[in-house]
Structures are given as structure tokens and as C-alpha cells.
Design an enzyme around this catalytic site. Structure first.
Site, PDB file in Angstrom:
ATOM      1  CG  HIS A 263      -2.073   0.823   1.259  1.00 40.73           C
ATOM      2  ND1 HIS A 263      -2.470   1.597   0.206  1.00 40.73           N
ATOM      3  CD2 HIS A 263      -2.962   1.104   2.262  1.00 40.73           C
ATOM      4  CE1 HIS A 263      -3.541   2.303   0.545  1.00 40.73           C
ATOM      5  NE2 HIS A 263      -3.850   2.030   1.793  1.00 40.73           N
ATOM      6  CG  HIS A 302      -3.904   0.834  -8.394  1.00 45.97           C
ATOM      7  ND1 HIS A 302      -5.240   0.764  -8.101  1.00 45.97           N
ATOM      8  CD2 HIS A 302      -3.349   1.667  -7.482  1.00 45.97           C
ATOM      9  CE1 HIS A 302      -5.482   1.536  -7.061  1.00 45.97           C
ATOM     10  NE2 HIS A 302      -4.353   2.090  -6.653  1.00 45.97           N
ATOM     11  CG  ASP A 358       3.279   4.637  -3.948  1.00 41.01           C
ATOM     12  OD1 ASP A 358       3.277   5.766  -3.448  1.00 41.01           O
ATOM     13  OD2 ASP A 358       2.603   3.696  -3.521  1.00 41.01           O
TER      14      ASP A 358
HETATM   15  N1  ACO Z   1       5.192  -6.516 -11.023  1.00 46.53           N
HETATM   16  C1  ACO Z   1       5.075  -7.687 -11.698  1.00 46.53           C
HETATM   17  N2  ACO Z   1       3.941  -8.383 -11.824  1.00 46.53           N
HETATM   18  C2  ACO Z   1       2.858  -7.868 -11.232  1.00 46.53           C
HETATM   19  C3  ACO Z   1       2.884  -6.666 -10.516  1.00 46.53           C
HETATM   20  C4  ACO Z   1       4.107  -5.985 -10.441  1.00 46.53           C
HETATM   21  N3  ACO Z   1       4.205  -4.830  -9.767  1.00 46.53           N
HETATM   22  N4  ACO Z   1       1.646  -6.396 -10.033  1.00 46.53           N
HETATM   23  C5  ACO Z   1       0.868  -7.410 -10.443  1.00 46.53           C
HETATM   24  N5  ACO Z   1       1.599  -8.299 -11.158  1.00 46.53           N
HETATM   25  C6  ACO Z   1       1.096  -9.505 -11.837  1.00 46.53           C
HETATM   26  C7  ACO Z   1       0.840 -10.638 -10.852  1.00 46.53           C
HETATM   27  O1  ACO Z   1       1.968 -11.458 -10.696  1.00 46.53           O
HETATM   28  C8  ACO Z   1      -0.319 -11.342 -11.502  1.00 46.53           C
HETATM   29  O2  ACO Z   1       0.191 -12.100 -12.556  1.00 46.53           O
HETATM   30  P1  ACO Z   1      -0.442 -13.571 -12.875  1.00 46.53           P
HETATM   31  O3  ACO Z   1      -1.845 -13.287 -13.322  1.00 46.53           O
HETATM   32  O4  ACO Z   1       0.431 -14.141 -13.935  1.00 46.53           O
HETATM   33  O5  ACO Z   1      -0.377 -14.343 -11.582  1.00 46.53           O
HETATM   34  C9  ACO Z   1      -1.143 -10.221 -12.135  1.00 46.53           C
HETATM   35  O6  ACO Z   1      -0.174  -9.182 -12.398  1.00 46.53           O
HETATM   36  C10 ACO Z   1      -2.250  -9.689 -11.241  1.00 46.53           C
HETATM   37  O7  ACO Z   1      -1.673  -9.321  -9.970  1.00 46.53           O
HETATM   38  P2  ACO Z   1      -2.451  -9.368  -8.588  1.00 46.53           P
HETATM   39  O8  ACO Z   1      -1.457  -9.542  -7.491  1.00 46.53           O
HETATM   40  O9  ACO Z   1      -3.564 -10.360  -8.675  1.00 46.53           O
HETATM   41  O10 ACO Z   1      -3.081  -7.925  -8.544  1.00 46.53           O
HETATM   42  P3  ACO Z   1      -3.653  -7.197  -7.249  1.00 46.53           P
HETATM   43  O11 ACO Z   1      -4.732  -6.321  -7.732  1.00 46.53           O
HETATM   44  O12 ACO Z   1      -3.976  -8.172  -6.171  1.00 46.53           O
HETATM   45  O13 ACO Z   1      -2.403  -6.361  -6.727  1.00 46.53           O
HETATM   46  C11 ACO Z   1      -0.899  -4.596  -6.250  1.00 46.53           C
HETATM   47  C12 ACO Z   1      -2.287  -4.989  -6.812  1.00 46.53           C
HETATM   48  C13 ACO Z   1      -0.771  -5.131  -4.801  1.00 46.53           C
HETATM   49  C14 ACO Z   1      -0.815  -3.072  -6.216  1.00 46.53           C
HETATM   50  C15 ACO Z   1       0.192  -5.200  -7.146  1.00 46.53           C
HETATM   51  O14 ACO Z   1       0.081  -4.704  -8.465  1.00 46.53           O
HETATM   52  C16 ACO Z   1       1.603  -4.945  -6.600  1.00 46.53           C
HETATM   53  O15 ACO Z   1       2.077  -5.717  -5.745  1.00 46.53           O
HETATM   54  N6  ACO Z   1       2.305  -3.850  -7.092  1.00 46.53           N
HETATM   55  C17 ACO Z   1       3.610  -3.501  -6.588  1.00 46.53           C
HETATM   56  C18 ACO Z   1       3.479  -2.750  -5.269  1.00 46.53           C
HETATM   57  C19 ACO Z   1       2.915  -1.343  -5.471  1.00 46.53           C
HETATM   58  O16 ACO Z   1       3.351  -0.603  -6.340  1.00 46.53           O
HETATM   59  N7  ACO Z   1       1.937  -0.977  -4.611  1.00 46.53           N
HETATM   60  C20 ACO Z   1       1.340   0.368  -4.625  1.00 46.53           C
HETATM   61  C21 ACO Z   1      -0.085   0.330  -5.017  1.00 46.53           C
HETATM   62  S1  ACO Z   1      -0.708   1.967  -5.127  1.00 46.53           S
HETATM   63  C22 ACO Z   1      -0.974   2.438  -3.556  1.00 46.53           C
HETATM   64  O17 ACO Z   1      -1.279   1.681  -2.668  1.00 46.53           O
HETATM   65  C23 ACO Z   1      -0.804   3.783  -3.265  1.00 46.53           C
END
Ligand code: ACO
Length: 422
Positions: A263, A302, A358
């Protein structure tokens, strides 16, 4: 086209038609047909936890509006305090309301001496400022016991002013304490962000003068971070608020939720990632390792945005203005290259992974000399306005206490076995 869905229980053949209202269907109607069948939705990916009139987010289109006003217009023309008023009370303030609001916040920036001496200074010398912030925000509830009277409008408004006003003081105090510098008292002659910068950086000068470009850039970042509808921290705020806990206790919970790397902690993770990559020549290998499942690209992806985060665009422009004053952050080139490589790669394109808020904010904070540990704190300061807007809305909606169900998957009934018989 009929705006409804029909659900049939195949065990009994009974059906129920449920109207689609504001993009959702009422769980109460579902309950009439399927009383003991729970919706399995960990992470609330398909559950609307509330009605809300505060922030509208269209993740597919990359649109964000506060109370109907596009984020781009607010970032260009408004101030954080005006936006805070808008989020909480629903309308832009009149000149008189704005003056009263700004005055009230300016004159509530001081914290009780015991918060400073006993709480802030009671932490270990290397305490993380987010941990300090969570604890000191919670401590405020003991200083303002009347805050428990959440149904009295006047009392509610007083806590809203106090919380917004004191957050920068607590945040800067946490930083000063963690670097062994003396606490700087608020300066009521300064605007909101200049005062915060003064409390952060003032040393021996009688009056700290923040660079107006940096002060405005921080204000823009505060506007962009002020609200984001039902995210993890706001949901924590609403869940705790639904038990009718006082707003400071609820704010402490929301701040704790923001602390996590998934987050608000992501901006810290972005800088660590860019530092680890070290050079634009290493970007391609890094992206390859992410695709192989060795970690995630921080600041990308996201839960709601499946398009470019509109805040990321504004932050990128703000970064250029800040770098003119501070000099360019050397990690910027790596970030730009990373974005270019990722957005041209099918792995990221097919999963609709774009830079989020971010990805660039940390580069600005770092160029402005904020230590990495302060990045999430810089997010918590403005998000306080959003949290309070949702808390007020929840109280006025008189919503039920948050209490979801579970799908039990544990052991069936069994008899206790004495310790030496196991
Ligand atoms: N890098 C690489 N792969 C990713 C990323 C990433 N940053 N984010 C998602 N994916 C991939 C996952 O591995 C998944 O792939 P798959 O379908 O082959 O298994 C697919 O994309 C979907 O990902 P989920 O984890 O199901 O997406 P979710 O909506 O649960 O997660 C999150 C959202 C937590 C923000 C995620 O994108 C992440 O971890 N990002 C990096 C951390 C980040 O930047 N957080 C800030 C969010 S903004 C905020 O809070 C202000």
C-alpha cells in the site's frame, strides 16, 4: 434492457430478481433467497462495502475525481487545505469558509507537550517514523476524550481540524527524533506545507523560508494523495469507525494499514528497487527477473487502475519542476527506462500493469532530501483528509458495524485430548 439480475437456487428452483442500482446489487435481496450462502470474496475484489459520494474512480479509463472535480484541475488550481474541505464537507469552500478553515487548522498545529516529551521522545533512537506516527496518532485519543462523542457535530468537526492540523507536527516530530534533532514548534505565520517543511528542516535560523516551488510541489503531492476511495487504509478507517471508536483510534488503524509495502510503503520500495538496479544498462535484466517471478516491479500495477494512474502523470510533471530547484535525481533515468521497457513488454501490457502514484513520488521526496523512511509518512499526512471524509460519511450514514462472514474450512468437531495423551 432490464437493469437487473435473476438468481436461481438450483436446489429448490426458486428465483429472485435483483435490480442493479448504482452499479451494484443489494446483498439484502440475495440474503432473502440464499440466507446461509456467503459471498466468497477475500480481498473484497467484487464487494462494494458502502455507498459513498466522495471520490469517483474509473480504473479502466484512468479517471479520478474528488466530489466530481477532476484531479487534474484540483492539482493545477487548488490547495491541499481547500481539497481537504471539499472532500470532507462535499463542496468547495466560500472565501469566508476557506479563511475560517485555514485559520482553525493553522491554530491547531501544536501538540500537547506530553505527546512530544513522553511519547515521541520515548521511542528507541532508530524507530521508524511510521511506527512512531501510528502510535502517536493513537495516543491523541487519550488527550481528547471528548472525541468519543462522535454523534455531536461540533465535536466531530473539532477532531477533524485537530487531526489534519497535528499530523504534520507529529510527522516532522517523528523525523526529528529519529535523527536526533530537537523538535521544532509549528510556525503559525506559514502556510500548511511551508510550516511542515520548517518543522522538518529548521536548524538555527530564526525563521525558516521554504522554497516556494518545493512548497507548492508538496502541496500538489498532498492533493494527489488526499483520497482514493475504498483502498486498504480507508477500509481500515471505516471498519474501525463502524464500531464507533473515536476518530484518532480509527486514524491510527488506517495509518497502520498504509504502512504496508503493498500500500503506502510502495514508494519506499521503489527507491530501494531503483537503487538496486543501479544503472539503466541493468534495467532489461531486472525486468526479465520480474517476469521470471523473482519479485515485483515496485510502483507498478494497481487493484483498480487498469490504465495509467492519472496521478502518476501529474507527479511526473511536478518532478520536472522540483528537479529544476534541487537538481535531477540520478535515479530518474533508471525509472524512465524501466517504464519504457515495461510498457513495451507483453507481460506488463497484457496484465494492464502501469506506473502507479508511487512510481515517481519517491524520486521527488528523495530530491527534496526526505529520508526514505519518511515517504509513507508523507502519504499519511494528506490521506488524513480522505480518511476523515470517509469516517464522517460513515457516521452520518449510521452504517452497521463491519462484520463479514467466513467460509469455515477447519476441522470438524473433536474432543479435547490431555497434554500427555497427545
Ligand atoms: N510486477 C510484476 N507483476 C505484477 C505486478 C508488479 N508490480 N503487479 C501485479 N503483477 C502480476 C501478478 O503477478 C499477476 O500475474 P499472474 O496473473 O500471472 O499471476 C497479475 O499481475 C495480477 O496481480 P495481482 O497480485 O492479482 O493484482 P492485485 O490487484 O492483487 O495487486 C498490487 C495490486 C498489490 C498493487 C500489485 O500490483 C503490486 O504488488 N504492485 C507492486 C506494489 C505497489 O506498487 N503498490 C502500490 C499500489 S498503489 C498504492 O497503494 C498507493
Amino acid at each position: 434492457m432490464t437493469e437487473s439480475v435473476t438468481i436461481t437456487d438450483n436446489r429448490t428452483g426458486e428465483s429472485i430478481e435483483i435490480p442493479i442500482v448504482d452499479g451494484g446489487i443489494d446483498a439484502g435481496s440475495w440474503k432473502k433467497l440464499l440466507g446461509n450462502i456467503w459471498f466468497a470474496d477475500p480481498g473484497f475484489t467484487q464487494t462494494a462495502a458502502t455507498e459513498s459520494a466522495i471520490t469517483e474512480l474509473d480504473g479502466e479509463a484512468g479517471v479520478l475525481r474528488y466530489r466530481g472535480y477532476p484531479i487534474e484541475q484540483l492539482a493545477e488550481k487548488s490547495t491541499y487545505l481547500e481539497v481537504a474541505f471539499l472532500l470532507i464537507y462535499g463542496e468547495l469552500p466560500t472565501p469566508q469558509q476557506y479563511e475560517d478553515w485555514t485559520h482553525a487548522i493553522t491554530y491547531h498545529t501544536f501538540i500537547h507537550e506530553n505527546v512530544r516529551k513522553r511519547t515521541l521522545e520515548g521511542f528507541h533512537h532508530d524507530a521508524h517514523p511510521m511506527g512512531m506516527l501510528v502510535s502517536t496518532v493513537a495516543a491523541l485519543s487519550t488527550f481528547y476524550p471528548e472525541a468519543k462523542d462522535i454523534h455531536v457535530e461540533e465535536i466531530r468537526n473539532k477532531q477533524i481540524v485537530r487531526a489534519i492540523a497535528k499530523m504534520p507536527t507529529l510527522a516532522a516530530g517523528a523525523h526529528r527524533s529519529s535523527v536526533g534533532m530537537p523538535f521544532v514548534y509549528p510556525d503559525n505565520t506559514l502556510d500548511f506545507t511551508s510550516n511542515f517543511l520548517s518543522m522538518m528542516w529548521k536548524i538555527a535560523e530564526p525563521h525558516y523560508e521554504a522554497d516556494p516551488v518545493l512548497s507548492r510541489a508538496l502541496d500538489v503531492l498532498f492533493i494527489l494523495h488526499a483520497d482514493h476511495e475504498q483502498n486498504c487504509g480507508t477500509t481500515a478507517m471505516r471498519v474501525i469507525g463502524s464500531s464507533h471508536a473515536d476518530p484518532y483510534s480509527a486514524l491510527a488503524g488506517a495509518t497502520a494499514a498504509l504502512y504496508g509495502p503493498r500500500h503506502g510503503g510502495a514508494n519506499e520500495a521503489v527507491i530501494k528497487m531503483l537503487t538496486e538496479i543501479g544503472h539503466i544498462d541493468n534495467v532489461a535484466d531486472y525486468v526479465k527477473s520480474v517476469k521470471e517471478g523473482k519479485g515485483r516491479l515496485q510502483g507498478f500495477g494497481h487493484r483498480v487502475y487498469k490504465n495509467y494512474d492519472p496521478r502518476a502523470k501529474i507527479i511526473k510533471e511536478t518532478a520536472d519542476k522540483v528537479f529544476e530547484v534541487t537538481g535531477k535525481n540520478p535515479l530518474l533515468d533508471i525509472a524512465l527506462k524501466l517504464e519504457e521497457v515495461a510498457l513495451a513488454d507483453d507481460y506488463f501490457v497484457s496484465r494492464k500493469l502501469y506506473p502507479n502514484v508511487d512510481f515517481y513520488s519517491g524520486l521527488i521526496y528523495q530530491a527534496m532530501r526526505f529520508p526514505i523512511e519518511m515517504f509513507t509518512v508523507l502519504f499519511a499526512i494528506p490521506r488524513t483528509a480522505g480518511w476523515l471524509a470517509h469516517w464522517r460519511e460513515l457516521v452520518l450514514q449510521d452504517q452497521k458495524i463491519a462484520r463479514p462472514r467466513q467460509l469455515y474450512t477447519g476441522s470438524g468437531p473433536r474432543d479435547y485430548v490431555g497434554i500427555y495423551q497427545r
